[in-house]
Design an enzyme around this catalytic site. Structure first.
Site, PDB file in Angstrom:
ATOM      1  N   SER A 181     -77.469  12.649  12.503  1.00 28.96           N
ATOM      2  CA  SER A 181     -77.220  12.558  11.112  1.00 28.96           C
ATOM      3  C   SER A 181     -76.758  11.267  10.597  1.00 28.96           C
ATOM      4  CB  SER A 181     -77.318  13.581   9.946  1.00 28.96           C
ATOM      5  OG  SER A 181     -76.660  14.003  10.556  1.00 28.96           O
ATOM      6  N   SER A 205     -74.961  15.382  15.554  1.00 27.99           N
ATOM      7  CA  SER A 205     -75.076  14.805  14.387  1.00 27.99           C
ATOM      8  C   SER A 205     -73.373  13.201  14.886  1.00 27.99           C
ATOM      9  CB  SER A 205     -74.957  14.605  13.117  1.00 27.99           C
ATOM     10  OG  SER A 205     -75.856  15.629  13.076  1.00 27.99           O
ATOM     11  N   LYS A 232     -68.436   8.237   7.022  1.00 28.44           N
ATOM     12  CA  LYS A 232     -69.905   9.122   6.595  1.00 28.44           C
ATOM     13  C   LYS A 232     -70.028   9.859   5.259  1.00 28.44           C
ATOM     14  CE  LYS A 232     -73.487  12.191   8.886  1.00 28.44           C
ATOM     15  NZ  LYS A 232     -73.617  13.353   9.681  1.00 28.44           N
TER      16      LYS A 232
END
Lengths: 506, 526
Positions: free
Chosen positions: B162, B186, B87
């Site tokens: 997210s 997330s 990420k």
């Protein structure tokens, strides 16, 4: 600049107003690494931070993703300092974020302690040259990180106003600081400027004794922000305060307080109002100038620092540090004065000459306190003054003690001892070695003295008559002649004894 | 996306990380082959999915080095040679790390996040950086400054957020493993809506050093995978104490992979008390989600679990508290983005003071959701409001922790749907922040209390054929319990379906796209 500021006469100002003081002293700790990162600490002994931005890690630069980790040595130092200031050490204290945007602050927040400082409620005793003592109450001592350093380029004043651009050096960012905050100090009156100096000096003594800071004010290891306000006499009302910064010597602390009292008094007496603001001290002109307006309503949006755990020192650690504390300077002074049996004046003489440690060491090496004091504040201080060096650099306390011992045993007269001292200072060896080499021993052979006395009496029959008539003071002339004959290497008291004995012996 | 159907069923990319690891270990496969297959897959589908913001140029070289070391007989970690997507919130010193924000566009950190350093040490192969909502603020990945990620199950739908990029990358077989970060869901919510597995470890279980902070007291890095065992294997690599993170725990963690294997092998939940949190279900939950959740409970009961209903009344305040604590911490964490030391710098017309430059940079560099939360947080921390907002929110947090304590006194694990709905359509909630915030209603309590939680597939919703997820939570420090129960449940569910959920994904390499969906994708949103 404020060179044109009106100043009121100091005594007049004190007649009209009562000064109220408060100090925030920042101490840079001399730990190996910074407060929250493994970067080398520019405030450590021997550190060289001259090359900008070389003593930094992602943490000092506030890079995204970086996290602070508390330096345990800084915690220990802070606890020791808190204890030396007579503070309570909080079983739990917490770091908080103080949020404000400024380019020397890498994260745009400073990690500090807010409502839960590591140490609180202490007391520092301060002694003035006139012997008066003040008890200064400490509100708190808390840990925080220093900011970086801005250099403003292109302006006339070196200030941010008018500069073309500014450079940032983050070497100092994250240097461990302890901020010591006093409670409001009233009652200092005319002594206010000297008290300010004596307080900062006392803090310096404490951190030096603890060994936790290099404590060089000119390098910013120790920084004093002086708060001062004037209260109209009898009004019982507090005035508006200013906070004078950039005061980086003991002498400046004293001068800055005196200046602010005079400046504020002139404004108030003329019906003006004091603006709550920071003032910058200018060493060269001996004045202060307006800095940033400061309001109690400044909103730093403090909140507990979520990246750090609370600081929870164990009872055992606190006690360990307490037991390792050096004796508090005030207590030490009291103890020494008492054990030496000095009068106030005698002791103040030692203190003012800065020779406490030397006298103490000399006494420890076996000399009597009176002799140790006499030699250090007398002959040694005089020679040091002539040579423009520190007395302690001339001779060791052990040598002074040895010298005193030779005098007290009668082997040297004071006059001879001064010659021996000169020899020691000249590097000729220990006092006994100098005595040996220079042949300065007192003549204690009565036979040699009697021969010289008889010869002197015989050559001055009138004196002999006078002595025999009971005019004992007439012996002086004979004693002088004998001492001269013995090249000074005789004990004058013994010579006197023998003169009287020989003169009255039929 | 026409390439989707062309890949054969036993394609490398369809294999789980644990199987890849075995075959790498036996020499049946090389890391270069495995890495190349995933790079090919990325080249093939990521134009449509947009899971990646950056693809590593060094992946093959790194893979060759691992192969070389293996040939020389080096002792390698279990996942050595397996590719992993990272990420973009995590700092990588060889790739840009933007956290999905314009303000960090092109920024290459001078250091690796601790979890990234651990991946490298264990010799996994970083494939690239995955898309995310800007600074992890969002539940759809639509708030990325670099364009949204599309859900591989339906390109018109969001992949969650997210960490939509990591979930989509794994769901679309672009990577067998990914790292995510979870501040309020997330990792778990994207897993739920993409049919993948996502684990938020106990707060402090995985280092946050080098994870670009959103809300420091809530953020936690964790694995995103297609199987429970893979998540456990990756967790074993990234977990453990880190001296650079003061909030990292010093626990001696058990092997999560062993815990997962034990769960899968046992097939039984006898003696396990499964608590159903009353407040995390019912009204506001999509019917198909609730239906699959009820079936999952039945399945667990039939495997011997004791199902108990527990109540956590404070959970109803969780979102309100979360949306004070998170913006407050974020407003401070994001203050460093000021153009002075790194990232974007915008000079206002005609020059100006440093404050003018900071303001202009932040105006251009931050997206609307970031600005919204900075304003909220700044307000919540302001003098005079602190007690009412931030202070009260922290008290709620304590109440939520107490509710968890009480619930865990009656249950070994707690379960709920991992998200209230299946993936919604792109743009559907973009203009309605409150509706967007409600997506994390089931996941936020675990962050506020610091307890671990996993999202794992629990079937497709009958009404839209899209994945649903179940959340399993355990007391703090008991992450292993989640892996054991999760692996058991995963095995039971797959047994009941006769296949894995992900194998039903339209983009699955063994599953040609249905014609009508392929047609829709051709003209689909981009």
């Amino acid at each position: 600049m404020t060179s044109t500021a009106d100043l009121m006469d100091f005594d007049k100002a004190l007649e009209l107003f009562e000064p109220v003081l408060g100090f925030e002293v920042h101490v840079e700790l001399n730990t190996k690494t910074k407060m929250f990162s493994p970067a080398p600490n520019p405030a450590a002994p021997g550190a060289d931070a001259s090359e900008p931005n070389t003593m930094v890690t992602p943490v000092c630069l506030g890079l995204p993703g970086s996290l602070p980790v508390v330096n345990e040595q800084a915690i220990r130092f802070s606890i020791s300092l808190g204890l030396a200031l007579g503070c309570e050490i909080a079983p739990t204290s917490r770091f908080a974020r103080k949020n404000y945007f400024y380019p020397d602050l890498a994260k745009n927040y400073q990690i500090s302690q807010y409502d839960e400082p590591i140490a609180h409620d202490g007391l520092v005793e301060v002694e003035l040259a006139n012997g008066k003592t003040f008890r200064i109450e400490i509100e708190r001592a808390h840990m925080e990180e220093d900011a970086g350093k801005l250099t403003h380029v292109g302006g006339a004043t070196g200030r941010i106003q008018g500069a073309d651009y500014s450079l940032v050096d983050y070497n100092r960012a994250g240097v461990p600081l302890v901020e010591i905050v006093t409670k409001m100090i009233t009652g200092a009156e005319h002594d206010a400027p000297e008290l300010a100096k004596a307080y900062v000096s006392a803090i310096r003594d404490i951190v030096v004794a603890l060994g936790i800071s290099e404590a060089r004010m000119e390098r910013g290891n120790l920084r004093c922000d002086a708060n001062i306000s004037l209260s109209p006499r009898g009004s019982g009302e507090l005035g508006t305060r200013t906070e004078t910064k950039n005061v980086n010597s003991l002498r400046s602390v004293e001068r800055a307080i005196r200046y602010e009292i005079q400046r504020q008094a002139a404004i108030l007496a003329a019906g003006g109002a004091i603006i709550q603001e920071t003032r910058h001290w200018h060493e060269d002109s001996g004045t202060t100038s307006a800095g940033r307006p400061k309001s109690d309503a400044d909103d730093y949006r403090y909140f507990p620092e979520p990246d750090l755990l609370p600081v929870e020192p164990s009872r055992a650690l606190i006690e360990e540090l307490r037991s390792a504390l050096p004796e508090p300077p005030a207590v030490r002074r009291r103890r020494l004065k008492e054990s030496w049996g000095f009068t106030d004046l005698e002791f103040q003489d030692v203190l003012n000459s800065g020779l406490l440690v030397e006298v103490e060491s000399t006494v420890a090496a076996g000399a009597s306190p009176a002799q140790a004091r006499k030699w250090w504040t007398g002959e040694i201080a005089r020679l040091a003054n002539v040579a423009a060096v520190d007395p302690s650099s001339l001779v060791s306390p052990a040598d002074v003690a040895a010298l005193v011992a030779l005098v007290e045993s009668g082997e040297l007269t004071d006059r001879l001892a001064r010659q021996v001292l000169e020899g020691v200072i000249a590097g000729e060896g220990s006092p006994s070695e100098v005595v040996e080499k220079r042949g300065l021993k007192v003549v204690s052979d009565d036979g040699a003295l009697i021969a010289a006395i008889d010869e002197a009496l015989a050559s001055q029959p009138d004196v002999l008559e006078k002595i025999r008539d009971g005019k004992v003071q007439a012996a002086g002339a004979v004693i002088g002649a004998v001492m001269k004959a013995m090249h000074g290497q005789a004990d004058a008291a013994r010579v006197r004894e023998l003169v009287l004995e020989r003169a009255t012996t039929p | 996306m026409s390439g989707h159907g062309a890949v054969s069923g036993d394609s490398l990319i369809s294999l789980s990380a644990s199987v890849l690891a075995e075959r790498l270990h036996s020499g049946e496969l090389s890391s270069v082959e495995v890495t190349q297959a995933h790079l090919d897959r990325i080249a093939e589908v990521d134009g449509d999915i947009h899971a990646f913001l950056h693809v590593s140029a060094d992946a093959l070289k790194t893979a060759a080095e691992v192969d070389g070391a293996r040939r020389l007989g080096a002792k390698l970690s279990p996942l050595a040679g397996v590719p992993v997507a990272i990420k973009d919130v995590l700092c990588t010193q060889d790739m840009p790390s933007t956290a999905g924000s314009r303000i960090l566009e092109g920024w290459i950190p001078p250091y690796d996040a601790t979890v990234v350093a651990k991946l490298r040490k264990a010799r996994l192969i970083p494939l690239g950086k995955t898309n995310m909502d800007e600074f992890a603020m969002g539940s759809s990945t639509e708030h990325s400054a670099f364009g949204p990620t599309h859900n591989p199950w339906d390109l018109e739908r969001i992949p969650g957020g997210s960490g939509g990029g990591s979930a989509a990358a794994v769901a679309a077989f672009e990577a067998p493993l990914a790292l995510g970060s979870d501040t309020g869901g997330s990792i778990r919510q994207p897993a739920a809506v993409t049919g993948t597995v996502g684990m938020k470890p106990t707060y402090g279980g995985v280092s946050r050093y080098g994870a670009i902070a959103l809300a420091s007291s809530l953020d936690q890095v964790g694995p995103v995978t297609r199987t429970v065992l893979d998540a456990a294997l990756l967790h074993d690599v990234i977990g453990g104490h880190d001296e650079h993170d003061s909030t990292s725990l010093t626990d001696a963690w058990p092997s999560f992979a062993d815990a997962a294997r034990a769960g899968a092998a046992s097939g039984s939940l006898t003696g396990v008390r499964v608590g159903v949190v009353k407040e995390l279900g019912g009204e506001g939950f999509q019917a198909g989600v609730s239906a699959r959740f009820a079936e999952a409970l039945d399945l667990m009961a039939s495997a011997g679990a004791e199902i108990v209903e527990v109540s956590a009344p404070s959970f109803r305040y969780a979102i309100a508290a979360y949306y004070l604590i998170l913006p407050a911490e974020a407003s401070s964490n994001l203050a460093k983005f000021d153009s002075v030391r790194f990232g974007l710098r915008v000079n206002p017309p005609g020059g100006g003071t440093v404050e003018d430059v900071m303001a202009a940079t932040r105006e251009v560099g931050f997206g609307p959701e970031v600005k919204r939360r900075i304003i909220l947080g700044t307000y919540a921390l302001s003098a005079g409001y602190y007690d009412a907002y931030y202070g009260s929110a922290q008290k709620v947090r304590t109440l939520i922790q107490r509710d968890f304590d009480s619930a865990f006194s009656r249950a070994d694990v707690l379960v709920s749907p991992a998200a209230p709905t299946t993936a919604f359509k792109l743009g559907e909630k973009l203009e309605d922040p409150l509706a967007m915030y409600l997506n994390d209603v089931t996941t936020i309590p675990a962050n506020l209390a610091g307890v671990p939680g996993m999202g794992l597939p629990m079937g497709l919703a009958p009404e839209d054929g899209l994945p649903t997820g179940i959340q399993i939570m355990a007391p703090a420090h008991e992450d292993a319990r989640i892996y054991t129960v999760g692996a058991t449940l995963e095995a039971l569910l797959e047994q009941s379906w006769g296949r894995t959920l992900i194998s039903q994904a339209p983009g699955h390499p063994s599953m040609p796209l249905p014609d009508e969906r392929a047609a829709r994708l051709e003209g689909g949103t981009r």
